[in-house]
Design a protein around this motif. Sequence first.
Motif, PDB file in Angstrom:
ATOM      1  N   VAL A  55      13.017  44.890  61.160  1.00 39.26           N
ATOM      2  CA  VAL A  55      12.986  46.490  61.473  1.00 39.26           C
ATOM      3  C   VAL A  55      12.882  46.997  62.106  1.00 39.26           C
ATOM      4  O   VAL A  55      12.543  46.284  63.332  1.00 39.26           O
ATOM      5  N   MET A  56      13.627  48.653  62.523  1.00 41.12           N
ATOM      6  CA  MET A  56      13.377  48.745  64.202  1.00 41.12           C
ATOM      7  C   MET A  56      13.027  50.216  63.838  1.00 41.12           C
ATOM      8  O   MET A  56      12.825  51.073  62.397  1.00 41.12           O
ATOM      9  N   ALA A  57      12.181  51.232  64.575  1.00 45.15           N
ATOM     10  CA  ALA A  57      11.860  51.750  65.096  1.00 45.15           C
ATOM     11  C   ALA A  57      12.868  53.186  63.907  1.00 45.15           C
ATOM     12  O   ALA A  57      11.991  53.778  63.494  1.00 45.15           O
ATOM     13  N   MET A  58      13.836  53.575  64.031  1.00 44.68           N
ATOM     14  CA  MET A  58      14.651  54.290  62.853  1.00 44.68           C
ATOM     15  C   MET A  58      14.562  54.127  61.855  1.00 44.68           C
ATOM     16  O   MET A  58      14.321  54.659  61.447  1.00 44.68           O
ATOM     17  N   ASP A  59      14.688  53.047  61.491  1.00 41.09           N
ATOM     18  CA  ASP A  59      13.930  52.389  59.409  1.00 41.09           C
ATOM     19  C   ASP A  59      12.696  53.176  59.352  1.00 41.09           C
ATOM     20  O   ASP A  59      12.521  53.552  58.255  1.00 41.09           O
ATOM     21  N   LYS A  80      11.551  62.381  68.265  1.00 41.17           N
ATOM     22  CA  LYS A  80      10.532  61.739  66.078  1.00 41.17           C
ATOM     23  C   LYS A  80      10.275  60.549  66.548  1.00 41.17           C
ATOM     24  O   LYS A  80       9.676  59.646  65.979  1.00 41.17           O
ATOM     25  N   VAL A  81      11.565  59.954  66.676  1.00 43.37           N
ATOM     26  CA  VAL A  81      11.326  58.268  66.660  1.00 43.37           C
ATOM     27  C   VAL A  81      11.159  57.166  67.411  1.00 43.37           C
ATOM     28  O   VAL A  81      10.322  56.495  67.386  1.00 43.37           O
ATOM     29  N   GLU A  82      11.040  57.967  68.942  1.00 38.89           N
ATOM     30  CA  GLU A  82      10.114  57.381  69.748  1.00 38.89           C
ATOM     31  C   GLU A  82       8.858  57.199  69.703  1.00 38.89           C
ATOM     32  O   GLU A  82       8.341  55.713  70.188  1.00 38.89           O
ATOM     33  N   PRO A  83       8.448  58.366  69.366  1.00 31.87           N
ATOM     34  CA  PRO A  83       6.697  58.173  68.553  1.00 31.87           C
ATOM     35  C   PRO A  83       6.527  56.121  68.292  1.00 31.87           C
ATOM     36  O   PRO A  83       5.804  55.850  68.170  1.00 31.87           O
ATOM     37  N   VAL A  84       7.537  56.665  67.072  1.00 27.64           N
ATOM     38  CA  VAL A  84       7.163  55.165  66.370  1.00 27.64           C
ATOM     39  C   VAL A  84       7.666  53.739  66.572  1.00 27.64           C
ATOM     40  O   VAL A  84       6.715  53.305  65.999  1.00 27.64           O
ATOM     41  N   GLY A 123      13.754  45.610  70.387  1.00 33.63           N
ATOM     42  CA  GLY A 123      13.832  46.839  69.372  1.00 33.63           C
ATOM     43  C   GLY A 123      13.223  45.904  67.644  1.00 33.63           C
ATOM     44  O   GLY A 123      13.414  46.757  66.637  1.00 33.63           O
ATOM     45  N   ARG A 124      13.049  45.306  67.457  1.00 31.39           N
ATOM     46  CA  ARG A 124      13.488  44.936  66.068  1.00 31.39           C
ATOM     47  C   ARG A 124      11.497  43.212  65.778  1.00 31.39           C
ATOM     48  O   ARG A 124      11.524  42.928  66.174  1.00 31.39           O
ATOM     49  N   TYR A 125      11.127  44.035  64.346  1.00 29.16           N
ATOM     50  CA  TYR A 125       9.627  43.496  63.922  1.00 29.16           C
ATOM     51  C   TYR A 125       9.869  43.179  62.541  1.00 29.16           C
ATOM     52  O   TYR A 125      10.280  43.898  61.740  1.00 29.16           O
TER      53      TYR A 125
END
Length: 72
Positions: A27-31, A44-48, A67-69
């Motif tokens: 997953v990426m932060a946006m997901d 809102k996405v950067e803190p994630v 960026g993938r986890y």
Amino acid sequence: MGLASLTSEYQRIMEIMEIVAGADGPVMAMDVAMALGRELTPGKVEPVRGQLRKLADRGWLKRTGPGRYLRR
């Protein structure tokens, strides 16, 4: 003891861990931000993204690419 007994920061971490664990792949932060019901604006996405990075640095998640986890 349930999730409600945790501090808001730990509740957020547990929500993120559940989202990552339930994903079919990395997953990426946006997901994660979308799954948390946040606006998909950079603010809102950067803190994630930062929380995902911290969780990976601490060994809770595995970084599989830029960026993938995944859950370890």
